[in-house]
Enzyme design. Structure first.
Site, PDB file in Angstrom:
ATOM      1  N   SER A 167      44.953 -34.085  -4.889  1.00  0.00           N
ATOM      2  CA  SER A 167      45.897 -33.337  -5.719  1.00  0.00           C
ATOM      3  C   SER A 167      47.194 -33.068  -4.971  1.00  0.00           C
ATOM      4  CB  SER A 167      45.292 -31.993  -6.131  1.00  0.00           C
ATOM      5  OG  SER A 167      44.532 -32.129  -7.290  1.00  0.00           O
TER       6      SER A 167
ATOM      7  N   ASP B 282      51.946 -27.674 -13.403  1.00  0.00           N
ATOM      8  CA  ASP B 282      51.106 -27.697 -12.205  1.00  0.00           C
ATOM      9  C   ASP B 282      51.863 -28.265 -11.005  1.00  0.00           C
ATOM     10  OD1 ASP B 282      48.825 -27.192 -10.729  1.00  0.00           O
ATOM     11  OD2 ASP B 282      47.925 -29.142 -11.151  1.00  0.00           O
TER      12      ASP B 282
ATOM     13  N   HIS C 237      48.019 -25.811  -8.381  1.00  0.00           N
ATOM     14  CA  HIS C 237      46.635 -25.371  -8.199  1.00  0.00           C
ATOM     15  C   HIS C 237      46.143 -25.562  -6.773  1.00  0.00           C
ATOM     16  CE1 HIS C 237      45.471 -29.680  -8.999  1.00  0.00           C
ATOM     17  NE2 HIS C 237      44.486 -29.371  -8.200  1.00  0.00           N
TER      18      HIS C 237
END
Length: 507
Positions: A233, A158, A128
């Protein structure tokens, strides 16, 4: 500006625990002697200094088309000669944001990543973070910036693997550790790029393992209270040996900032995916070709099981070159290739991590007894491509003609049942290969209605015995009652033949 880490909301409460003490006469002084508490690491400075150069900031840019005519915002009404007339004409006119196709605009986002191969220039991050990016740039701790390309990405876990030119910068790589050995309470360190600030080190412990936050089919996250914020992230979660045991990917927070609940993809799941993305540019997951349901207490009671462990097979699925005919609907899978299946959500992850084409032993409970069967795994991605094509081909298919139903011959457990003849198939558009007894009506507030059984569904078997007529259903339910069963386990088929199990109260 957007940042990488996904966030959400969690409502929680605080539970108070009172601990009482009891005196034991003469031995009381020994029990009250102070005990030295275990201390955390005195400093992680050396560890952070060794690792921080391997962690990078991942910056992405994307061209987004401006709003079109359909997005036009109406111009506010103003008095003639208003001093703001010219301003609003520019803003809401054909060249402004409120009208026309509008110019494209540049959208940027920031995340984190880390180098796993210094010789080849391989960087790992979250999918993402780089999704839909037109340009990707990797920024190092010393200020060096390098362009990156995507080797492969996987939406289900992911994860994404990037490549940079190792000749343009001296790279420092980190190694993966075994997240399976990590325990709740172990110290961990996160390094990343929170809020675009650059390399930032935070420290905490593992708060929980195997967390399911419903973000994907293979959720089994490490939960940590090491501060993870937007922009972290794709960054690494290290153990105190400097090994990566997780890839930070999500937080739960009402504000977008850390409240001590962060999640990392464990390396025991991530490493195989990363290796596949490096080698093939895509994933190659094992595929068992079964539809499964959880083993609830009602299902376990109906099957004569003492526990709710395992995954209940609701049906077989063709495609993906899988050979699974030895498995039967109604089987409960409790072990797969030597690994225990404690719950239904464990099985997809275990199967996906298995090599395509491998022949494995599967331990099932069938009619109250354990059996071992062998299957040859197919490839999940092949099945998904086949299924997508079939769904496209089926669009616009002819609809059946509504016809009056024959009176149901039996009323059982709040359901009116009828033989599955040609008239019923036409009325409910039931596929030719589906066999059993059709449900024509469901009484509101009945036991069947509680389980969301709907008209048009077909009862295939009850208590793992096939039924062909409404009378068969009635006799089987009566037999289960005489055996002292409180629930009846029904295998139901949809009009297309998709199977599911439900337990219906017989009291």
């Amino acid at each position: 500006m957007a940042f990488g880490t996904r966030s959400g909301f969690l409502r929680g409460g605080i539970a108070a625990l009172a601990i009482g003490a009891m005196a034991f006469g003469a031995i009381a002084p020994a029990l009250t002697t102070p005990v030295q508490a275990a201390e955390g690491p005195g400093s992680v400075a050396d560890l952070a200094q060794r690792l921080i150069d391997a962690v990078v900031n991942v910056s992405t840019a994307q061209n987004v088309q401006g709003p079109g005519a359909g997005d036009q915002v109406p111009m506010p009404q103003m008095p003639e000669g208003s001093p703001f007339q010219e301003f609003f004409d520019d803003f809401f006119g054909p060249q402004g944001r409120g009208g026309g196709s509008g110019p494209s605009r540049r959208v940027q986002s920031l995340g984190s990543g880390f180098v796993i191969d210094a010789e080849q220039g391989i960087v790992v991050t979250n999918n993402h973070v780089i999704a839909d990016a037109d340009e990707i740039e990797v920024n190092f701790n010393d200020g060096t910036k390098l362009k990156a390309t995507v080797l492969g990405k996987d939406t289900k876990t992911d994860l994404a693997v990037l490549k940079i030119d190792p000749a343009k910068h001296k790279l420092t790589a980190v190694k993966f550790g075994d997240s399976g050995k990590a325990r709740i309470g172990d110290w961990v360190m996160a390094i990343g790029n929170p809020f675009g600030l650059g390399g930032t080190v935070t420290l905490g412990i593992i708060s929980a393992r195997n967390r399911n936050i419903n973000s994907g089919p293979y959720d089994s996250f490490i939960q940590t209270d090491a501060a993870i914020n937007r922009g972290n992230s794709g960054g690494p979660l290290f153990n105190m040996d400097g090994e990566v045991i997780g890839i930070n990917t999500a937080i739960i927070s009402p504000s977008g900032g850390s409240i001590g609940i962060g999640f990392a993809i464990p390396t025991e799941m991530a490493v195989s995916v990363i290796d596949q993305l490096k080698q093939f540019g895509e994933t190659r997951r094992g595929w068992l070709g079964v539809r499964i349901q959880p083993v609830t207490e009602d299902v376990a009671e109906s099957l004569g099981m003492n526990t709710t462990k395992g995954a209940l097979v609701a049906g077989l699925v063709e495609g993906g070159n899988v050979e699974n005919k030895e498995i039967q609907p109604g089987d409960v899978i409790i072990r797969f290739d030597g690994k225990p299946v404690d719950s239904a959500r464990d099985l997809p992850r275990i199967v996906a991590e298995s090599p395509v084409g491998k022949e494995v032993e599967v331990v099932v409970i069938r009619k109250g007894k354990e059996q071992t069967v062998k299957v040859k795994l197919g490839r999940l991605e092949e099945f998904e491509k086949q299924e997508s094509k079939e769904n496209t081909d089926e669009e616009g298919s002819n609809q059946g003609t509504e016809q009056p139903a024959k009176p149901a011959s039996v009323d059982v457990l709040g359901m009116k049942l009828a033989p599955l003849d040609d008239e019923m198939r036409t009325r409910f558009e039931i596929a030719p290969e589906v066999e059993g007894v059709v449900v024509t009506e469901v009484e509101p507030n009945s036991a069947a209605a509680e389980k969301r059984i709907a008209p048009g569904e077909v009862i295939v078997d009850i208590g793992q015995q096939a039924v062909k007529s409404p009378e068969d259903v009635e006799k089987r339910v009566d037999g289960l009652r005489k055996e002292g069963r409180k629930n009846a386990l029904l295998m139901l088929a949809s009009k297309t033949g998709e199977l599911r199990f439900v337990t219906v109260r017989m009291e």
